[in-house]
Scaffold this motif. Structure first.
Motif, PDB file in Angstrom:
ATOM      1  N   ARG A 151      60.038 -82.174  -1.384  1.00 13.06           N
ATOM      2  CA  ARG A 151      61.214 -81.332  -1.175  1.00 13.06           C
ATOM      3  C   ARG A 151      61.227 -80.840   0.266  1.00 13.06           C
ATOM      4  O   ARG A 151      60.223 -80.318   0.755  1.00 13.06           O
ATOM      5  CB  ARG A 151      61.157 -80.143  -2.123  1.00 13.06           C
ATOM      6  N   GLN A 161      67.875 -81.086   0.458  1.00 13.74           N
ATOM      7  CA  GLN A 161      66.493 -80.704   0.142  1.00 13.74           C
ATOM      8  C   GLN A 161      65.837 -81.784  -0.707  1.00 13.74           C
ATOM      9  O   GLN A 161      64.638 -81.991  -0.639  1.00 13.74           O
ATOM     10  CB  GLN A 161      66.472 -79.377  -0.621  1.00 13.74           C
ATOM     11  N   ASP A 203      72.427 -79.950  -0.101  1.00 18.91           N
ATOM     12  CA  ASP A 203      71.774 -79.424   1.107  1.00 18.91           C
ATOM     13  C   ASP A 203      70.645 -80.294   1.652  1.00 18.91           C
ATOM     14  O   ASP A 203      69.895 -79.873   2.519  1.00 18.91           O
ATOM     15  CB  ASP A 203      71.243 -78.011   0.827  1.00 18.91           C
ATOM     16  N   ARG A 244      66.149 -76.743   3.569  1.00 14.56           N
ATOM     17  CA  ARG A 244      67.605 -76.854   3.524  1.00 14.56           C
ATOM     18  C   ARG A 244      68.089 -77.337   4.888  1.00 14.56           C
ATOM     19  O   ARG A 244      67.611 -76.853   5.916  1.00 14.56           O
ATOM     20  CB  ARG A 244      68.173 -75.476   3.230  1.00 14.56           C
ATOM     21  N   ASP A 262      71.623 -82.095  -5.089  1.00 15.17           N
ATOM     22  CA  ASP A 262      72.162 -80.972  -4.323  1.00 15.17           C
ATOM     23  C   ASP A 262      72.697 -81.467  -2.993  1.00 15.17           C
ATOM     24  O   ASP A 262      72.243 -82.485  -2.473  1.00 15.17           O
ATOM     25  CB  ASP A 262      71.058 -79.935  -4.044  1.00 15.17           C
TER      26      ASP A 262
HETATM   27 MG    MG Z   1      68.824 -76.063  -2.088  1.00 13.21          MG
END
Ligand code: MG
Ligand code: UDP
Length: 457
Positions: free
Chosen positions: A347, A249, A247, A350, A245
């Motif tokens: 994780r 994360q 972002d 964002r 992804d």
């Molecule tokens: Mg995300």
């Protein structure tokens, strides 16, 4: 922990069993033998299904494990009875104390028998085992450092706020891996613009001009993350393709470990979240419940894995053969087969911007996962139809019995109530049968490859 679960199931079993016996005796006016038979049957069915799915999460075949479970219970009951009789006749204790002591061998036999005999293949700690087995294989194989040609695919939807930072971090990472001689200098990043409405595409163009490793793919309109990702995976070159992804994360440093696994011989490396601390309680709870639900429905899925993964060129070529329109990549990838490993990462929050997955989109993806990989809801209708039909027969028999042998029969009750149950059951059953055929047609229309050859020598 497993023992506690087993005991909790035992308590639930006792409560439900006793409740059923009580209900059957006082409300349905069954005699003691009938009520006990119903109560025990329901209790055993309940404890079997709970123990199989929850306590031991066993993958054994349902019928054979049920027979083994019955055998274990039978031996447990025999031991219980023998203990109670022995204590009662030799020590002159009260029957209640004898009963209480008799429960001990029963529980011990039940637990050990279930664990090592009835439910042999248990998969609860598969994630942890995976971790171990990966490690073992990984350590054994000699890792020959060779340069891997990597493409990183990053879907972006309205992500102008994070693109610059992501590019900076990816540049640092790639540079470091190139210096270490792990990846080729021509390794690259593909941003897939999923029909963004903001300046995402302009930014990608700009970044592509200033950074040699940045490339872009623009979709004509927003098609959702799954399709954007697939477009990237199927269009880019490279010996190895990593999806992540935009972002930030997903911890980018896990890429290094993924490549190590690839060089050690794994074709697919899944990025799995170690913790869900950054998620809200609602999100982490629903996500965990969802993964478990999918597991129960027979969908092969990697627990806590989203779209952060490495795939070899060979697996991408196989992915091309899956021509389904309703995409749920995390369900398809494990179906490809090939050797796979897991890399754990934390994780993060964002980096900037808002989640592009509002609740409604998330629910739609979750539903996609169930309906694309499991016909269980349709089979469920058949089972429900069968159950209602069965109940309607039982009630009919009961009504006849009341009419013939007691004076409690209410005129008109049977002719009004029974057809409702009977027709309801038949209708559900018919729907279920139609559903069974629909399930077949559905899996035919997907035209999934029937097999995948890994190697011919
Ligand atoms: Mg995300
Ligand atoms: N995304 C996309 N198309 C969409 C929605 C999301 O390409 O229609 C991308 C998004 O840009 C991000 C990834 O999919 O790179 C995951 O989205 P997000 O981080 O918003 O989801 P969350 O992490 O909140 O589940």
């Amino acid at each position: 922990m497993i023992l506690i679960r087993y005991l909790m199931v035992g308590v639930a079993n006792t409560l439900v069993g006793l409740g059923t016996i009580y209900f059957a005796m006082y409300f349905l006016h069954f005699n003691v033998v009938q009520s006990n038979a119903i109560g025990y049957s329901i209790g055993i069915l309940l404890s079997f299904s709970l123990n199989k799915t929850w306590t031991f999460s066993s993958q054994d075949h349902i019928t054979s494990s049920f027979i083994r479970y019955l055998l274990v219970l039978g031996i447990g009951y025999a031991a219980n009875l023998a203990t109670v009789l022995y204590i009662y006749s030799h020590f002159y204790l009260s029957p209640y104390v004898a009963q209480a002591i008799g429960i001990l061998p029963y529980t011990a036999i039940g637990f050990l028998g279930s664990r090592y005999f009835a439910f042999r293949t248990q998969g609860r700690s598969s994630a942890a085992e995976n971790k171990l087995s990966n490690k073992a294989v990984f350590d054994k194989k000699s890792v020959t450092p060779c340069m891997v040609d990597v493409s990183i695919v990053v879907p972006c939807y309205n992500e102008e706020a994070v693109l610059a930072e992501t590019t900076k971090r990816l540049a640092d990472l790639l540079q470091q891996l190139i210096i270490e001689g792990r990846i080729t200098p021509s390794s690259r990043v593909y941003y897939v613009d999923d029909g963004s409405r903001d300046k995402t595409w302009e930014l990608i163009e700009c970044l592509a001009e200033t950074h040699e490793f940045v490339h872009g793919i623009q979709l004509s309109r927003n098609r959702g993350q799954q399709n954007a990702l697939l477009a990237g995976l199927l269009s880019v070159e490279g010996e190895v393709i990593i999806s992540v992804d935009v972002d930030l994360q997903d911890d980018l440093s896990a890429i290094k470990e993924m490549i190590e696994y690839y060089t050690a011989g794994y074709d697919i490396v899944y990025g799995v979240r170690d913790s869900r601390e950054t998620d809200t309680f609602f999100k982490s709870f629903t996500a965990k419940a969802y993964y478990r639900l999918l597991g129960m429905m027979g969908v092969e899925i990697i627990y806590n894995h989203a779209e952060y993964r490495l795939m070899s060129r060979q697996t991408i070529e196989v992915l091309k053969e899956f021509s389904e329109v309703n995409l749920f990549l995390r369900g398809i990838i494990p179906q490809l087969g090939f050797s796979s490993a897991i890399v754990y990462y934390n994780r993060a929050e964002r980096y900037a911007g808002e989640s592009k997955y509002p609740l409604i989109k998330l629910i739609s993806l979750a539903w996609q996962g169930i309906t694309s990989f499991s016909s269980m809801p349709l089979h469920f209708i058949t089972a429900l139809g069968l159950l209602v039909s069965l109940i309607s027969f039982l009630i009919t028999a009961w009504a006849i019995w009341i009419r013939l042998f007691t004076d409690d029969a209410v005129p008109g009750w049977a002719s009004t109530v029974l057809p409702i149950y009977f027709l309801g059951g038949i209708q559900l059953l018919c729907l279920g049968v139609i559903g069974e055929y629909l399930a077949k047609i559905y899996s035919e229309t997907k035209r999934r490859p029937r097999y995948t050859i890994k190697k011919i020598i």
